[in-house]
Scaffold this motif. Structure first.
Motif, short mmCIF file in Angstrom:
data_model
loop_
_atom_site.label_atom_id
_atom_site.label_comp_id
_atom_site.label_asym_id
_atom_site.label_seq_id
_atom_site.Cartn_x
_atom_site.Cartn_y
_atom_site.Cartn_z
N ARG A 3 0.83 -1.20 0.00
CA ARG A 3 0.00 0.00 0.00
C ARG A 3 0.87 1.26 0.00
O ARG A 3 0.55 2.23 -0.66
CB ARG A 3 -0.94 0.01 1.19
CG ARG A 3 -1.86 1.23 1.18
CD ARG A 3 -2.98 1.12 2.18
NE ARG A 3 -4.21 0.55 1.70
CZ ARG A 3 -4.99 1.07 0.76
NH1 ARG A 3 -4.62 2.13 0.12
NH2 ARG A 3 -6.11 0.50 0.41
N SER A 6 2.61 1.21 -3.89
CA SER A 6 1.89 1.00 -5.13
C SER A 6 1.37 2.31 -5.72
O SER A 6 0.67 3.06 -5.04
CB SER A 6 0.70 0.05 -4.90
OG SER A 6 -0.03 -0.08 -6.09
N VAL A 8 -1.04 2.81 -7.63
CA VAL A 8 -2.50 2.87 -7.69
C VAL A 8 -3.07 3.67 -6.52
O VAL A 8 -4.16 4.24 -6.62
CB VAL A 8 -3.11 1.45 -7.76
CG1 VAL A 8 -3.06 0.75 -6.43
CG2 VAL A 8 -4.52 1.49 -8.32
N HIS A 9 -2.33 3.79 -5.44
CA HIS A 9 -2.79 4.53 -4.27
C HIS A 9 -2.38 6.00 -4.29
O HIS A 9 -2.67 6.73 -3.35
CB HIS A 9 -2.28 3.86 -2.99
CG HIS A 9 -2.72 2.44 -2.87
ND1 HIS A 9 -4.04 2.08 -2.68
CD2 HIS A 9 -2.04 1.29 -2.96
CE1 HIS A 9 -4.13 0.77 -2.64
NE2 HIS A 9 -2.94 0.26 -2.81
N SER A 32 -3.78 -7.22 -13.30
CA SER A 32 -4.95 -6.67 -12.59
C SER A 32 -4.60 -5.36 -11.89
O SER A 32 -5.43 -4.44 -11.83
CB SER A 32 -5.48 -7.68 -11.59
OG SER A 32 -4.49 -8.01 -10.63
N THR A 33 -3.38 -5.24 -11.37
CA THR A 33 -2.95 -4.00 -10.72
C THR A 33 -2.82 -2.89 -11.74
O THR A 33 -3.25 -1.76 -11.49
CB THR A 33 -1.60 -4.22 -10.00
OG1 THR A 33 -1.76 -5.26 -9.04
CG2 THR A 33 -1.14 -2.95 -9.32
N SER A 35 -4.42 -2.68 -14.57
CA SER A 35 -5.79 -2.34 -15.00
C SER A 35 -6.45 -1.38 -14.02
O SER A 35 -7.10 -0.41 -14.42
CB SER A 35 -6.63 -3.60 -15.15
OG SER A 35 -6.10 -4.41 -16.15
N ALA A 36 -6.30 -1.63 -12.73
CA ALA A 36 -6.87 -0.75 -11.71
C ALA A 36 -6.23 0.63 -11.78
O ALA A 36 -6.92 1.66 -11.68
CB ALA A 36 -6.68 -1.35 -10.33
N PHE A 37 -4.92 0.68 -11.98
CA PHE A 37 -4.21 1.95 -12.10
C PHE A 37 -4.72 2.74 -13.30
O PHE A 37 -5.02 3.93 -13.20
CB PHE A 37 -2.71 1.70 -12.22
CG PHE A 37 -1.90 2.93 -12.39
CD1 PHE A 37 -1.64 3.76 -11.29
CD2 PHE A 37 -1.38 3.28 -13.61
CE1 PHE A 37 -0.88 4.91 -11.44
CE2 PHE A 37 -0.63 4.43 -13.77
CZ PHE A 37 -0.38 5.25 -12.68
N GLU A 39 -7.61 2.54 -14.88
CA GLU A 39 -8.97 3.03 -14.66
C GLU A 39 -8.97 4.32 -13.83
O GLU A 39 -9.72 5.24 -14.11
CB GLU A 39 -9.83 1.96 -13.99
CG GLU A 39 -10.19 0.82 -14.91
CD GLU A 39 -10.89 1.28 -16.18
OE1 GLU A 39 -11.84 2.08 -16.10
OE2 GLU A 39 -10.47 0.84 -17.27
N LYS A 40 -8.13 4.38 -12.82
CA LYS A 40 -8.05 5.59 -12.00
C LYS A 40 -7.38 6.74 -12.73
O LYS A 40 -7.79 7.89 -12.62
CB LYS A 40 -7.31 5.29 -10.69
CG LYS A 40 -8.11 4.46 -9.74
CD LYS A 40 -7.40 4.34 -8.41
CE LYS A 40 -8.27 3.64 -7.40
NZ LYS A 40 -7.64 3.64 -6.07
#
Length: 74
Positions: A3, A6, A8-9, A32-33, A35-37, A39-40
């Protein structure tokens, strides 16, 4: 630790266009990580994304390396 480190946070801190280059077979950064990044990031910044379907964390071939350099310079 994940956390804390990363990206993404920390998407809210991105203030400029973003280029994401990723290998689909990356054992260090799961798809998957990424992809999440993405999208944000789409919500906050102009970005480009390049995925290498047959690569891991680093460019494994001279051709892939040159494509990545071209994207960076563009």
């Amino acid at each position: 630790i994940y956390r804390e480190r990363s990206p993404v946070h920390f998407v809210e801190e991105i203030k400029c266009p973003c280029l994401v280059i990723n290998g689909e077979n990356d054992s260090r950064v799961p798809f998957s990580t990424i992809s999440a990044f993405i999208e944000k990031v789409k919500e906050r910044s102009d970005f480009r994304y390049h995925v290498h379907r047959d690569q891991g964390h680093h460019a494994n071939t001279p051709e892939t390396y040159m494509k990545d350099l071209g994207a960076i310079l563009e």
